[in-house]
Design a protein around this motif. Structure first.
Motif, PDB file in Angstrom:
ATOM      1  N   ILE A  37       0.836  -1.199   0.000  1.00 35.75           N
ATOM      2  CA  ILE A  37       0.000   0.000   0.000  1.00 35.75           C
ATOM      3  C   ILE A  37       0.873   1.252   0.000  1.00 35.75           C
ATOM      4  CG2 ILE A  37      -1.647   1.337   1.365  1.00 35.75           C
ATOM      5  CD1 ILE A  37      -2.812  -1.318   2.350  1.00 35.75           C
ATOM      6  N   ILE A  38       1.893   1.263   0.862  1.00 34.35           N
ATOM      7  CA  ILE A  38       2.769   2.436   0.975  1.00 34.35           C
ATOM      8  C   ILE A  38       3.597   2.622  -0.291  1.00 34.35           C
ATOM      9  CG2 ILE A  38       4.752   3.382   2.219  1.00 34.35           C
ATOM     10  CD1 ILE A  38       3.646   1.982   4.737  1.00 34.35           C
ATOM     11  N   PHE A  39       4.226   1.555  -0.739  1.00 26.72           N
ATOM     12  CA  PHE A  39       5.102   1.653  -1.909  1.00 26.72           C
ATOM     13  C   PHE A  39       4.293   1.865  -3.186  1.00 26.72           C
ATOM     14  CE2 PHE A  39       7.722  -0.526  -5.242  1.00 26.72           C
ATOM     15  CZ  PHE A  39       8.737   0.422  -5.270  1.00 26.72           C
ATOM     16  N   GLY A  40       3.157   1.189  -3.288  1.00 22.06           N
ATOM     17  CA  GLY A  40       2.366   1.288  -4.497  1.00 22.06           C
ATOM     18  C   GLY A  40       1.754   2.661  -4.705  1.00 22.06           C
ATOM     19  N   GLN A  41       1.215   3.264  -3.631  1.00 22.09           N
ATOM     20  CA  GLN A  41       0.564   4.553  -3.784  1.00 22.09           C
ATOM     21  C   GLN A  41       1.545   5.711  -3.673  1.00 22.09           C
ATOM     22  OE1 GLN A  41      -2.058   6.086  -0.714  1.00 22.09           O
ATOM     23  NE2 GLN A  41      -1.537   8.058  -1.611  1.00 22.09           N
ATOM     24  N   MET A  42       2.464   5.632  -2.711  1.00 18.93           N
ATOM     25  CA  MET A  42       3.290   6.778  -2.375  1.00 18.93           C
ATOM     26  C   MET A  42       4.690   6.710  -2.972  1.00 18.93           C
ATOM     27  SD  MET A  42       2.064   6.757   1.619  1.00 18.93           S
ATOM     28  CE  MET A  42       2.919   8.243   2.091  1.00 18.93           C
ATOM     29  N   GLY A  43       5.083   5.521  -3.432  1.00 15.84           N
ATOM     30  CA  GLY A  43       6.424   5.370  -3.977  1.00 15.84           C
ATOM     31  C   GLY A  43       7.511   5.492  -2.932  1.00 15.84           C
ATOM     32  N   VAL A  44       7.162   5.269  -1.656  1.00 15.20           N
ATOM     33  CA  VAL A  44       8.115   5.397  -0.555  1.00 15.20           C
ATOM     34  C   VAL A  44       8.711   4.027  -0.231  1.00 15.20           C
ATOM     35  CG1 VAL A  44       8.370   5.948   1.894  1.00 15.20           C
ATOM     36  CG2 VAL A  44       6.961   7.395   0.426  1.00 15.20           C
ATOM     37  N   ILE A  45      10.024   3.944  -0.230  1.00 12.27           N
ATOM     38  CA  ILE A  45      10.710   2.707   0.141  1.00 12.27           C
ATOM     39  C   ILE A  45      10.963   2.765   1.648  1.00 12.27           C
ATOM     40  CG2 ILE A  45      12.732   1.254  -0.263  1.00 12.27           C
ATOM     41  CD1 ILE A  45      13.015   2.601  -2.989  1.00 12.27           C
ATOM     42  N   ASN A  46      10.103   2.123   2.413  1.00 14.25           N
ATOM     43  CA  ASN A  46      10.141   2.220   3.873  1.00 14.25           C
ATOM     44  C   ASN A  46      11.018   1.118   4.457  1.00 14.25           C
ATOM     45  OD1 ASN A  46       9.664   2.761   6.548  1.00 14.25           O
ATOM     46  ND2 ASN A  46       7.591   1.923   6.565  1.00 14.25           N
ATOM     47  N   MET A  47      12.288   1.432   4.684  1.00  6.32           N
ATOM     48  CA  MET A  47      13.207   0.447   5.252  1.00  6.32           C
ATOM     49  C   MET A  47      12.960   0.211   6.738  1.00  6.32           C
ATOM     50  SD  MET A  47      15.044  -0.680   2.805  1.00  6.32           S
ATOM     51  CE  MET A  47      16.307  -1.554   3.742  1.00  6.32           C
ATOM     52  N   ALA A  48      12.124   1.025   7.375  1.00 11.60           N
ATOM     53  CA  ALA A  48      11.803   0.849   8.791  1.00 11.60           C
ATOM     54  C   ALA A  48      10.534   0.035   8.993  1.00 11.60           C
ATOM     55  CB  ALA A  48      11.663   2.214   9.467  1.00 11.60           C
ATOM     56  N   HIS A  49      10.009  -0.569   7.923  1.00 13.60           N
ATOM     57  CA  HIS A  49       8.749  -1.307   8.037  1.00 13.60           C
ATOM     58  C   HIS A  49       8.872  -2.473   9.031  1.00 13.60           C
ATOM     59  CE1 HIS A  49       4.721  -1.770   6.438  1.00 13.60           C
ATOM     60  NE2 HIS A  49       4.898  -3.066   6.351  1.00 13.60           N
ATOM     61  N   GLY A  50      10.025  -3.115   9.062  1.00 14.96           N
ATOM     62  CA  GLY A  50      10.237  -4.206  10.009  1.00 14.96           C
ATOM     63  C   GLY A  50      10.170  -3.746  11.452  1.00 14.96           C
ATOM     64  N   GLU A  51      10.616  -2.511  11.708  1.00 12.33           N
ATOM     65  CA  GLU A  51      10.569  -1.985  13.080  1.00 12.33           C
ATOM     66  C   GLU A  51       9.145  -1.660  13.505  1.00 12.33           C
ATOM     67  OE1 GLU A  51      14.163  -2.867  12.459  1.00 12.33           O
ATOM     68  OE2 GLU A  51      13.319  -1.423  11.043  1.00 12.33           O
ATOM     69  N   PHE A  52       8.283  -1.291  12.555  1.00 12.26           N
ATOM     70  CA  PHE A  52       6.866  -1.115  12.891  1.00 12.26           C
ATOM     71  C   PHE A  52       6.246  -2.468  13.253  1.00 12.26           C
ATOM     72  CE2 PHE A  52       7.632   2.740  10.384  1.00 12.26           C
ATOM     73  CZ  PHE A  52       7.013   3.693  11.180  1.00 12.26           C
ATOM     74  N   MET A  53       6.679  -3.521  12.569  1.00 15.31           N
ATOM     75  CA  MET A  53       6.216  -4.857  12.919  1.00 15.31           C
ATOM     76  C   MET A  53       6.651  -5.228  14.335  1.00 15.31           C
ATOM     77  SD  MET A  53       7.142  -8.597  11.240  1.00 15.31           S
ATOM     78  CE  MET A  53       8.608  -8.874  12.240  1.00 15.31           C
ATOM     79  N   ILE A  54       7.898  -4.951  14.671  1.00 17.75           N
ATOM     80  CA  ILE A  54       8.410  -5.305  15.994  1.00 17.75           C
ATOM     81  C   ILE A  54       7.754  -4.469  17.082  1.00 17.75           C
ATOM     82  CG2 ILE A  54      10.501  -5.369  17.422  1.00 17.75           C
ATOM     83  CD1 ILE A  54      10.121  -7.618  15.306  1.00 17.75           C
ATOM     84  N   LEU A  55       7.354  -3.234  16.764  1.00 23.91           N
ATOM     85  CA  LEU A  55       6.595  -2.450  17.733  1.00 23.91           C
ATOM     86  C   LEU A  55       5.304  -3.178  18.095  1.00 23.91           C
ATOM     87  CD1 LEU A  55       6.014   0.068  19.407  1.00 23.91           C
ATOM     88  CD2 LEU A  55       5.104   1.156  17.338  1.00 23.91           C
ATOM     89  N   GLY A  56       4.623  -3.725  17.089  1.00 24.29           N
ATOM     90  CA  GLY A  56       3.421  -4.511  17.352  1.00 24.29           C
ATOM     91  C   GLY A  56       3.710  -5.733  18.204  1.00 24.29           C
ATOM     92  N   ALA A  57       4.872  -6.361  17.963  1.00 22.81           N
ATOM     93  CA  ALA A  57       5.251  -7.533  18.758  1.00 22.81           C
ATOM     94  C   ALA A  57       5.508  -7.144  20.210  1.00 22.81           C
ATOM     95  CB  ALA A  57       6.486  -8.182  18.143  1.00 22.81           C
ATOM     96  N   TYR A  58       6.177  -6.020  20.425  1.00 27.16           N
ATOM     97  CA  TYR A  58       6.446  -5.579  21.801  1.00 27.16           C
ATOM     98  C   TYR A  58       5.157  -5.159  22.506  1.00 27.16           C
ATOM     99  CZ  TYR A  58      11.563  -5.694  21.722  1.00 27.16           C
ATOM    100  OH  TYR A  58      12.878  -6.104  21.694  1.00 27.16           O
ATOM    101  N   VAL A  59       4.227  -4.557  21.776  1.00 26.62           N
ATOM    102  CA  VAL A  59       2.927  -4.212  22.371  1.00 26.62           C
ATOM    103  C   VAL A  59       2.210  -5.487  22.825  1.00 26.62           C
ATOM    104  CG1 VAL A  59       0.622  -3.319  21.856  1.00 26.62           C
ATOM    105  CG2 VAL A  59       2.640  -2.031  21.141  1.00 26.62           C
ATOM    106  N   THR A  60       2.282  -6.529  21.996  1.00 23.09           N
ATOM    107  CA  THR A  60       1.686  -7.819  22.371  1.00 23.09           C
ATOM    108  C   THR A  60       2.355  -8.390  23.618  1.00 23.09           C
ATOM    109  OG1 THR A  60       1.230  -8.236  20.030  1.00 23.09           O
ATOM    110  CG2 THR A  60       1.095 -10.120  21.525  1.00 23.09           C
TER     111      THR A  60
END
Length: 308
Positions: A37-60
């Motif tokens: 969604i991010i790359f397709g619409q915005m053309g942004v290469i988000n190299m921090a996407h994995g850290e957003f995933m880990i934030l969800g893991a730490y919240v869990t």
């Protein structure tokens, strides 16, 4: 490679590894959906996407400890609360990052790559300072433990079934948002022609921020699912970011169907090869196969027609 196994053993192995691949596929899909969604619409290469995933893991992880200590009677249902909070936490951080950083770097893909890579290092250090360098794990409710005995030789873990069920629901929700909601129409309009979308009154800045937040929020749900198959550490997200980008490129940017098909083929191939070969060899062979296909079809498995 197959000579030491009977046909019956091979059948059981392929079924078990296929199911293990489906669990990996579920995490890949949740990660890749947000990134696509991010790359397709915005053309942004988000190299921090994995850290957003880990934030969800730490919240869990925090939810697991909180419910165990203060609400033990509700502990069997804590995972549903954790997924909601993981989505909100990762989504809110994503919207903040888009407002503070990403919006200044649109149409500069190399700069966004470097900026988000730096952000990933900052988040990793923040996690290390807050939660420590050692990996942590969550306590699963009793109803998620155990397995379903499909046959005498095949057992299906219950938490794997749960992860796949969550993935199906999230995928359907994303599809409905993109193709049956006002926000989805605005996203597709901005993706096809940003200037014309702005000219007809669509707030493209708000669409970008919401899109980035939803994409990061889905990564947070992927992090909650990740806690079922692995332990959580400050750098755990980096183990998945390369594979996730590979899935998005292989499937075709902005293609929901392509993302799902790509995640399925890569996870199944990797899971099956890992049983007969080492993990690194399986990953190398999978990567070589994807590269060979991209040489023949560089646009990916599926593409969308976009006005330029």
């Amino acid at each position: 490679m197959f000579g030491d196994y009977s046909l019956g053993d091979l059948g059981s192995i392929f079924v078990m590894q296929g199911f293990a691949g489906l669990i990996l596929f579920s995490v890949y899909v949740l990660m890749a959906l947000g990134l696509a969604i991010i790359f397709g619409q915005m053309g942004v290469i988000n190299m921090a996407h994995g850290e957003f995933m880990i934030l969800g893991a730490y919240v869990t992880y925090l939810c697991s400890g909180f419910f165990q200590a203060h609400l033990p009677g509700l502990f069997p249902a804590y995972f549903f609360v954790a997924m909601g909070l993981a989505f909100l936490a990762s989504g809110a951080l994503g919207m903040l990052v888009e407002w503070a950083l990403i919006r200044h770097l649109y149409k500069r893909p190399l700069d966004t790559l470097l900026a988000t890579w730096g952000l990933s290092l900052i988040l990793q250090q923040a996690y290390r300072s807050i939660f420590g360098a050692r990996e942590v794990g969550v306590e699963l409710p009793a109803w998620m433990m155990g397995s379903v005995q499909a046959t005498d030789t095949i057992e299906i873990p219950i938490n794997g079934l749960f992860v796949m069920g969550v993935t199906v629901l999230i995928t359907l929700a994303v599809a409905l948002l993109l193709f049956a909601s006002r926000w989805g129409k605005q996203v597709r309009a901005v993706m096809q022609n940003r200037v014309m979308a702005g000219a007809v009154g669509i707030d493209t800045d708000r669409v970008d921020r919401t899109t980035f937040g939803i994409g990061c929020g889905i990564a947070g749900i992927a992090g909650a699912a990740f806690t079922m198959i692995g332990s959580t550490g400050p750098t755990s997200g980096q183990l998945y970011i390369v594979d996730t980008f590979l899935i998005v490129v292989f499937g075709g940017a902005a293609s929901l169907l392509g993302t799902i098909a790509s995640a399925f083929s890569i996870s199944q191939t990797q899971s099956t090869l890992e049983f007969f070969l080492s993990g690194s060899t399986a990953k190398v062979l999978t990567l070589l196969g994807v590269v060979a296909i991209l040489m023949l079809r560089p646009q990916g498995l599926f593409t969308l027609k976009v006005r330029r």
